[in-house]
Every structure is written in structure tokens, then in C-alpha cells.
Design an enzyme around this catalytic site. Sequence first.
Site, PDB file in Angstrom:
ATOM      1  N   SER A  50      -8.317  15.909   1.487  1.00  0.00           N
ATOM      2  CA  SER A  50      -7.317  14.912   1.126  1.00  0.00           C
ATOM      3  C   SER A  50      -7.344  14.750  -0.384  1.00  0.00           C
ATOM      4  O   SER A  50      -8.353  14.286  -0.947  1.00  0.00           O
ATOM      5  CB  SER A  50      -7.622  13.567   1.789  1.00  0.00           C
ATOM      6  OG  SER A  50      -6.866  12.561   1.131  1.00  0.00           O
ATOM      7  N   GLY A 106       1.347  -1.876   3.901  1.00  0.00           N
ATOM      8  CA  GLY A 106       2.293  -2.311   4.926  1.00  0.00           C
ATOM      9  C   GLY A 106       3.398  -1.306   5.184  1.00  0.00           C
ATOM     10  O   GLY A 106       4.421  -1.643   5.790  1.00  0.00           O
ATOM     11  N   ASP A 154       5.005   1.944  14.446  1.00  0.00           N
ATOM     12  CA  ASP A 154       4.949   2.848  13.289  1.00  0.00           C
ATOM     13  C   ASP A 154       5.149   4.295  13.719  1.00  0.00           C
ATOM     14  O   ASP A 154       5.971   5.030  13.150  1.00  0.00           O
ATOM     15  CB  ASP A 154       3.595   2.712  12.577  1.00  0.00           C
ATOM     16  CG  ASP A 154       3.351   1.301  12.083  1.00  0.00           C
ATOM     17  OD1 ASP A 154       4.274   0.481  12.155  1.00  0.00           O
ATOM     18  OD2 ASP A 154       2.226   1.022  11.634  1.00  0.00           O
TER      19      ASP A 154
HETATM   20  C1  GLA Z   1       0.771  -2.415  11.834  1.00  0.00           C
HETATM   21  C2  GLA Z   1       0.626  -1.803  13.229  1.00  0.00           C
HETATM   22  C3  GLA Z   1       1.945  -1.931  14.005  1.00  0.00           C
HETATM   23  C4  GLA Z   1       2.490  -3.353  13.984  1.00  0.00           C
HETATM   24  C5  GLA Z   1       2.475  -3.937  12.572  1.00  0.00           C
HETATM   25  C6  GLA Z   1       2.808  -5.403  12.558  1.00  0.00           C
HETATM   26  O1  GLA Z   1       1.650  -1.680  11.071  1.00  0.00           O
HETATM   27  O2  GLA Z   1       0.254  -0.447  13.152  1.00  0.00           O
HETATM   28  O3  GLA Z   1       1.765  -1.469  15.323  1.00  0.00           O
HETATM   29  O4  GLA Z   1       1.789  -4.168  14.881  1.00  0.00           O
HETATM   30  O5  GLA Z   1       1.213  -3.778  11.947  1.00  0.00           O
HETATM   31  O6  GLA Z   1       4.121  -5.599  12.970  1.00  0.00           O
END
Ligand code: GLA
Length: 368
Positions: A50, A106, A154
Site C-alpha cells: 500500500s 466518512g 458503502d
Molecule cells: C459507515 C458504515 C456504513 C454506515 C455508515 C453510517 O460508513 O460502513 O455501513 O452505517 O457508517 O451511515
Amino acid sequence: MLIHASAPARVNIIGEHTDYNGGLVLPTNTAIFTRVMASPREDRVLRVRSSTVDDTQSFTLDDLRPGETSTWIEYVKGVAAGLQKADIALRGAELLIDSDIPLGAGLSSSASLELSVAKALLGISGESISDRDLALLCQQAERSYAGVQCGIMDQYSLACAQYGNALLLDCRSLQTQQVQLPTDIAFILTDSGVRHSLTDGEYNNRSEECATAVALLAESLPGVKLLRDLRLADLEARKATLNETLYRRCRHVVTEIQRVQDTFDALEDNDLQEVGSLLNACHESLRDDYAVSCAELDELVECANSSDLIFGSRMVGAGFGGCVLSVCRKDDAVAAAANIQARYAAVSGSRPWQHLVTPAHPARVENE
Ligand code: GLA
């Protein structure tokens, strides 16, 4: 043979902490990527470099089990283990991973790593599986190997949201609808500079709190198997069943699922003002009821919303740091981003990273 695979970042427009409660989410993908280059080896070893974290690790495909600590390589191991469990015949390979997604901000850097590695390993082995199965397999990799009890949002977004679209995903039935975004909408990401670690337990705490609330509510509401099944009126009527914290966690989830539906409608109506109001309401709920914001994120939301060009803003992703998402008109995006940057720099002392959300392909092998 040299395989190039990539996965974008996901930007959740709305529907935060609803996925593991069986609720609705509305993410889209943006053009910042994890890229994986892979070449085959003659043995059964995966040697993985990586360049993002400047580390190299190897393991054999014949002896895969979760390690003691959840470092980045666990995500790779988890994906390889999941593919083998799905009867995919993997071969040894050299992998080089590089990413321009800010880590822990995030924007699903972990899921992007999982999906890009999965695509590379499939590509090099000449195999394929459906996008749905790939998303589920990568989610399982994160749960079993990195110890994060994450939902499906995600991985599903990165595997399935088509170029430029948002994805309305029902996280219980896994039914999806591709959503075309209004042509004059723009989303700006601004990084607060604060970092969380999903593995530090707070995320798993929230999902345990939700499960505890469901168990308590189900005593008088047997139809409630997940918070998705709870109506706001029933929650209010059963308030005494729960302590204040659990009541607030439930209120966030129930109102947030409604906000996803309302945002979907507002996008269809091209009502950007309403989208902005819903983003603001989402932030307040995450801050006050779900308690996953932090002082810097609240300050950044305030800086962003003090610009007349911005309709609304909220923290994105799991919380405790990372980015704020703001909505404005496309024509105003450059000026609005500059406003946010200057205002946050004035209070935080440093110029934040920013990104204008840009259409991106889902995870794929580039040279297939
Ligand atoms: C992270 C998790 C998701 C979701 C978000 C909050 O990204 O991987 O599954 O729960 O937090 O919405």
C-alpha cells in the site's frame, strides 16, 4: 498480465446510521479512487503493497483467518477469504494499492479498498460474480476481519450506483432504484481535519444500542424486528419502555428513514432548498439524538451554512470527524466552496481539503 482495478468513494447524500437498522439510504459515488494494480504469481501468496500507508504485507491464500489487530491488510485478507468461500479459485498475486480518498473521513475509504481489491483479485483469476454478491461479500469481510459491524450501504453504493446517479437502497430487501440527480445541483465536501476510527468501538456501540432498543420494544410491539419497523407514533407511545439515550437513538433512525424518502421526493421535484433543509435536519438529529458529531463538525456546518449560496449541510459517514457535505447550485459551487474554506480556515487555523462531488463509475476492472 497486469490488471488495473479501481473503486470510487461514496458520498452519502442522506440516510446515516439507517443501513444496519434495515432502513433506506441515498448515497452516490464521487471521482476519487482507490486503485489496485495486480500481476500474477506462480505460488499461492498475495504480496500487497500500500503506497497510501507505506507498508507491504504478505500472506498465503491457503491459511486465511482474521489477525489479532485490525490494520489495513485485514480488509484485503477478508476479501480474499470471502472470494474463496464463494468458490472462486484465486491465484497468488502482487498487488499495489494507491488511494486518493482521505482515510477515515466518512467517504468509505475501507469499502473502496475492499471493492477495488476484490475486482483486482477477480480480474487476475479470470473470474466474476454479481455486483450484489460482491457487495455482500465485502461487507462480510469488514465485519469478520476488521471487526466493524457495518451495514451494507458503502459496499452496495460502490458496486451498484451507476455513473452520476444516486442509489436509493432499501437495506432490508436490497431493492434499489437508480436516481438521476437534478442537473443544476452541486455537492461540496469539506474535511474538518478531525479523524475517527470506526474500529474504536463507538460505531459498534450504536448498533448494539439499536439492537437493545428493538428487544425492549418488541415485548409490546412483536412486529418490530428492526428499527425500520418502528413508527414514530409507536415510539412516542412507548417512550417509558426505553431510557433517554435509547429513545433518542430510535428517534434518529425513525426520522432519518423518513428524511431519505423526503429527500428522494425533493430531488425529483428539483427543490434544492428542501434538500438543504433535510440535510440540516439530518445533521441536528445526528448531533443531538445519535450523538455522533463533534465540535469541529458542528462548527464546519455552521461556517458552511453562513454562506448565502449554501442550502444546507451535514456531517457525512459514521461521524466523530471527517467531512461535511453541503448542497448548492452548480453555478455557485466554486464561490460557495471558497466561502466555506475561508470561513473554516479562520476558525480552525488551517485550510481544509475540499472536493466537488463528480460522477464516477462503480468499482471495476479498467482494462478488461
Ligand atoms: C459507515 C458504515 C456504513 C454506515 C455508515 C453510517 O460508513 O460502513 O455501513 O452505517 O457508517 O451511515
